[in-house]
Design an enzyme around this catalytic site. Structure first.
Site, PDB file in Angstrom:
ATOM      1  N   ASP A   1       0.753  -1.116   0.001  1.00 60.03           N
ATOM      2  CA  ASP A   1       0.112  -0.001  -0.197  1.00 60.03           C
ATOM      3  C   ASP A   1       0.985   1.179   0.000  1.00 60.03           C
ATOM      4  O   ASP A   1       1.800   1.361   1.114  1.00 60.03           O
ATOM      5  CB  ASP A   1      -0.947  -0.165   1.274  1.00 60.03           C
ATOM      6  CG  ASP A   1      -1.940   1.072   1.283  1.00 60.03           C
ATOM      7  OD1 ASP A   1      -2.239   1.634   0.154  1.00 60.03           O
ATOM      8  OD2 ASP A   1      -2.767   1.254   2.090  1.00 60.03           O
TER       9      ASP A   1
ATOM     10  N   ASP B   1      -2.678   2.547  -6.222  1.00 58.18           N
ATOM     11  CA  ASP B   1      -1.688   2.578  -5.142  1.00 58.18           C
ATOM     12  C   ASP B   1      -1.427   1.299  -4.259  1.00 58.18           C
ATOM     13  O   ASP B   1      -0.916   1.378  -3.210  1.00 58.18           O
ATOM     14  CB  ASP B   1      -1.856   3.747  -4.291  1.00 58.18           C
ATOM     15  CG  ASP B   1      -3.251   3.767  -3.662  1.00 58.18           C
ATOM     16  OD1 ASP B   1      -4.298   3.167  -3.924  1.00 58.18           O
ATOM     17  OD2 ASP B   1      -3.475   4.508  -2.747  1.00 58.18           O
ATOM     18  N   GLU B   2      -2.271   0.401  -4.578  1.00 61.31           N
ATOM     19  CA  GLU B   2      -2.217  -0.977  -3.524  1.00 61.31           C
ATOM     20  C   GLU B   2      -2.476  -2.081  -4.364  1.00 61.31           C
ATOM     21  O   GLU B   2      -3.331  -2.332  -5.639  1.00 61.31           O
ATOM     22  CB  GLU B   2      -3.239  -0.927  -2.386  1.00 61.31           C
ATOM     23  CG  GLU B   2      -4.785  -0.825  -2.888  1.00 61.31           C
ATOM     24  CD  GLU B   2      -5.356  -0.910  -1.558  1.00 61.31           C
ATOM     25  OE1 GLU B   2      -5.192  -1.511  -0.641  1.00 61.31           O
ATOM     26  OE2 GLU B   2      -6.466  -0.153  -1.395  1.00 61.31           O
TER      27      GLU B   2
END
Length: 382
Positions: free
Chosen positions: A36, A130-131
């Site tokens: 993350d 983003d993860e």
């Protein structure tokens, strides 16, 4: 693997048999990493503009009418969060610096991060820019330790891309995601199989994946405040109160999550929205403002080869009250014109309005890949 006597059961032989059968569910012992990125959008802006480093930054719309898309950790100390109205964020942090989003830059950074993942495993399940989850049970570098892989990935992201990432390592997706949040920002946490059940027992249910504010409040009303409390409830009890989610809650309370990391994961929905500089009061004005939003969503569908059946309209009024309206088509929506027609058919009935509209959004869900459906049709015709 869960032993039968670890599972609570109701009085009566039938209840004992039922819960004993449930307890026999296999737990796949994998090595899963959840990566993350830390305050991703804001961190990219601080990376690219040294003047923003160490300062409270919000990525989003205008200060007066926008919504915060992401906040730096310096801004979060003041209580600034994503999805917060910009005016509220500014009130909480008077020195907050607003930056317009640069999504192409964020996408490029995400692509670079994904390239690093691909050096270790082909089994990567992106959740957003983003993860992502990574299954490294069998990895391309033959590294036995998932923790070592997570550390190498974090080091590479810092060195090659100039950003920091937090990572969680565990034996399933549920625990890996919890672990990645444990030492944020720029942290690493590992939950081993021996730690799993004890770790879950001490966790507030509000921290559980799949437990939103409304579900957490309902659990609290039922006396369920921690993983320990959740584990004490029987499967029939959880099914009665939480329906289809009951079995999922039952198992994660025991540290069990057999969902595989899926590299071919199809996203569940695709949407876009816009906050307007001036409130909209008429259907004509809303229709004209909506068309670019509809076009943006359809363009993404075309590019990804995706079609959907369910259209959901989102409307936010000037007093921040929000409503949604949905309609599901019997067949997949085939053209932009059809998509626009369904969207505007949902928009029309909300007029006339008593308050101005500050935001409009549309989401397409019940998705399927166009390519897969065509292949299925071809195979059937043969």
């Amino acid at each position: 693997m869960l032993a039968p006597n670890d599972v609570p059961y109701e009085a009566g032989s039938n209840a004992k048999t039922r819960d004993r059968d449930v307890a026999a569910k296999p737990s796949r012992q994998s090595k899963v990493i959840h990566v993350d990125m830390d305050a991703f959008y804001a961190s990219v802006e601080q990376r690219d503009n040294p003047e923003l480093r160490g300062k409270p930054v919000a990525v989003g719309g205008s200060q007066e009418r926008g919504v915060v898309a992401a906040a730096s950790y310096e801004a979060r100390k003041f209580g600034v969060r994503s999805a917060m109205p910009s005016v509220t964020a500014k009130r909480k942090c008077p020195d907050l610096i607003f930056v317009k989003p640069r999504f192409e830059v964020y996408k490029e950074a995400s692509r670079q991060i994904g390239a690093i993942f691909a050096e270790y495993t082909p089994i990567v399940e992106p959740l957003s820019l983003d993860e992502a989850y990574l299954d490294v049970t069998e990895n391309l570098k033959g590294i036995a330790s998932a923790t070592q892989i997570a550390e190498e990935i974090r080091t590479r992201i810092r060195a090659d891309i100039g950003l920091t990432a937090s990572a969680g390592v565990s034996y399933n997706k549920f625990l890996a995601k919890i672990a990645s949040d444990y030492n944020k920002p720029d942290g690493l946490f590992v939950i081993t199989p021996k730690m799993g059940q004890d770790f879950v027992e001490s966790l507030p249910v509000a921290k559980f994946q799949g437990v939103g504010p409304a579900t957490a409040a309902k659990m609290n009303r039922l006396g369920i405040k921690t993983g320990f409390d959740l584990r004490a409830r029987t499967l029939p009890f959880l099914q009665q109160h939480f329906g289809k989610s009951g079995p999922f809650f039952y198992w994660i309370a025991r540290g069990v999550d057999d969902r595989p990391v899926r590299a071919d994961r199809i996203r569940k929905s695709l949407g876009a929205e816009n906050t307007f500089s001036e409130d909209l009061f008429t259907f004509e004005a809303a229709r004209d403002a909506f068309r670019p939003i509809i076009e943006k969503v359809w363009r993404h569908c075309e590019g990804a080869g995706i079609r959907g059946r369910t259209v959901t309209l989102k409307v936010k009024y000037s007093d921040f009250r929000q409503i949604t309206r949905s309609r599901t088509s019997a067949a997949f929506i085939a053209t932009r014109a059809e998509f626009q027609q369904l969207t505007l058919a949902l928009l029309g009935p909300i007029f006339p309005v008593q308050r101005g509209i500050r935001l409009l959004g549309v989401t397409l869900s019940s998705l399927s890949e166009e390519r897969s459906r065509r292949e299925d049709q071809l195979s059937l015709s043969i």
